[in-house]
Design a protein around this motif. Structure first.
Motif, mmCIF file in Angstrom:
data_model
loop_
_atom_site.group_PDB
_atom_site.id
_atom_site.type_symbol
_atom_site.label_atom_id
_atom_site.label_comp_id
_atom_site.label_asym_id
_atom_site.label_seq_id
_atom_site.Cartn_x
_atom_site.Cartn_y
_atom_site.Cartn_z
ATOM 1 N N VAL A 167 0.715 -0.977 -0.039
ATOM 2 C CA VAL A 167 -0.195 -0.662 0.192
ATOM 3 C C VAL A 167 1.336 1.417 -0.479
ATOM 4 O O VAL A 167 0.337 2.738 -1.028
ATOM 5 C CB VAL A 167 -1.123 0.129 1.323
ATOM 6 N N ASP A 168 1.466 1.019 0.738
ATOM 7 C CA ASP A 168 3.134 2.551 0.547
ATOM 8 C C ASP A 168 4.475 1.904 -0.201
ATOM 9 O O ASP A 168 4.496 1.076 -0.310
ATOM 10 C CB ASP A 168 3.682 2.591 2.223
ATOM 11 N N PRO A 169 3.742 2.511 -1.148
ATOM 12 C CA PRO A 169 5.793 2.841 -2.090
ATOM 13 C C PRO A 169 6.717 2.651 -1.336
ATOM 14 O O PRO A 169 7.677 2.223 -1.838
ATOM 15 C CB PRO A 169 5.106 3.637 -2.553
ATOM 16 N N ALA A 170 6.495 3.509 0.216
ATOM 17 C CA ALA A 170 7.999 3.429 0.576
ATOM 18 C C ALA A 170 8.344 2.143 1.347
ATOM 19 O O ALA A 170 9.848 2.106 0.647
ATOM 20 C CB ALA A 170 8.224 4.813 1.727
ATOM 21 N N GLU A 171 7.920 1.060 1.017
ATOM 22 C CA GLU A 171 7.981 -0.185 1.644
ATOM 23 C C GLU A 171 8.509 -1.250 0.522
ATOM 24 O O GLU A 171 9.999 -1.768 1.030
ATOM 25 C CB GLU A 171 6.650 -1.234 1.761
ATOM 26 N N LEU A 172 8.043 -0.668 -0.932
ATOM 27 C CA LEU A 172 8.842 -0.823 -2.399
ATOM 28 C C LEU A 172 10.639 -0.434 -1.520
ATOM 29 O O LEU A 172 11.267 -1.496 -2.582
ATOM 30 C CB LEU A 172 8.822 -0.240 -3.322
ATOM 31 N N VAL A 173 11.412 0.477 -1.029
ATOM 32 C CA VAL A 173 12.234 0.193 -1.197
ATOM 33 C C VAL A 173 13.510 0.098 0.388
ATOM 34 O O VAL A 173 14.106 0.633 0.858
ATOM 35 C CB VAL A 173 12.694 2.038 -2.004
ATOM 36 N N ALA A 174 12.547 -0.530 1.213
ATOM 37 C CA ALA A 174 12.893 -0.351 2.512
ATOM 38 C C ALA A 174 13.936 -0.997 3.259
ATOM 39 O O ALA A 174 14.865 -0.961 4.154
ATOM 40 C CB ALA A 174 11.567 0.010 3.851
ATOM 41 N N THR A 175 14.172 -2.474 1.893
ATOM 42 C CA THR A 175 15.281 -2.967 2.988
ATOM 43 C C THR A 175 15.942 -3.625 1.426
ATOM 44 O O THR A 175 15.262 -3.790 0.126
ATOM 45 C CB THR A 175 14.174 -4.947 3.060
ATOM 46 N N PRO A 176 17.267 -2.605 1.653
ATOM 47 C CA PRO A 176 18.206 -3.067 0.141
ATOM 48 C C PRO A 176 18.463 -4.491 0.397
ATOM 49 O O PRO A 176 18.363 -4.948 0.984
ATOM 50 C CB PRO A 176 19.279 -2.391 0.888
ATOM 51 N N GLY A 177 18.285 -5.070 -1.282
ATOM 52 C CA GLY A 177 18.663 -5.791 -1.424
ATOM 53 C C GLY A 177 17.865 -6.647 -1.685
ATOM 54 O O GLY A 177 17.624 -8.038 -2.479
#
Length: 78
Positions: free
Chosen positions: A57-67
């Motif tokens: 739902v939150d696009p920030a979740e997409l890049v929260a975890t490098p790798g």
């Protein structure tokens, strides 16, 4: 008098029949959702398509975890 109920609209999710074979992206520490949308889809405001393809739902979740590997939908017909 009781308050009027609040109606919320559900965000539309893309239909899989309009999506081509997906691409993949491995998240780097400097990635931003809007920049990924601009890079892969040609428009930063289309970040919701990447979020939908990854069921977040939150696009920030997409890049929260490098790798993390995320799906990049290849939307056909605009």
């Amino acid at each position: 008098a009781p308050a009027e109920p609040t109606t919320y609209l559900r965000r539309p999710f893309i239909e899989t029949r309009n999506v081509g074979a997906p691409g993949m992206h491995t998240v780097a520490s400097h990635d931003r959702p809007d920049l990924l949308a601009a890079q892969y889809l040609g428009e930063p405001l289309l970040v919701w398509r990447i979020a939908d393809a990854n069921v977040v739902v939150d696009p920030a979740e997409l890049v929260a975890t490098p790798g993390r590997r995320i799906v990049i939908p290849l939307v056909q017909g605009g």
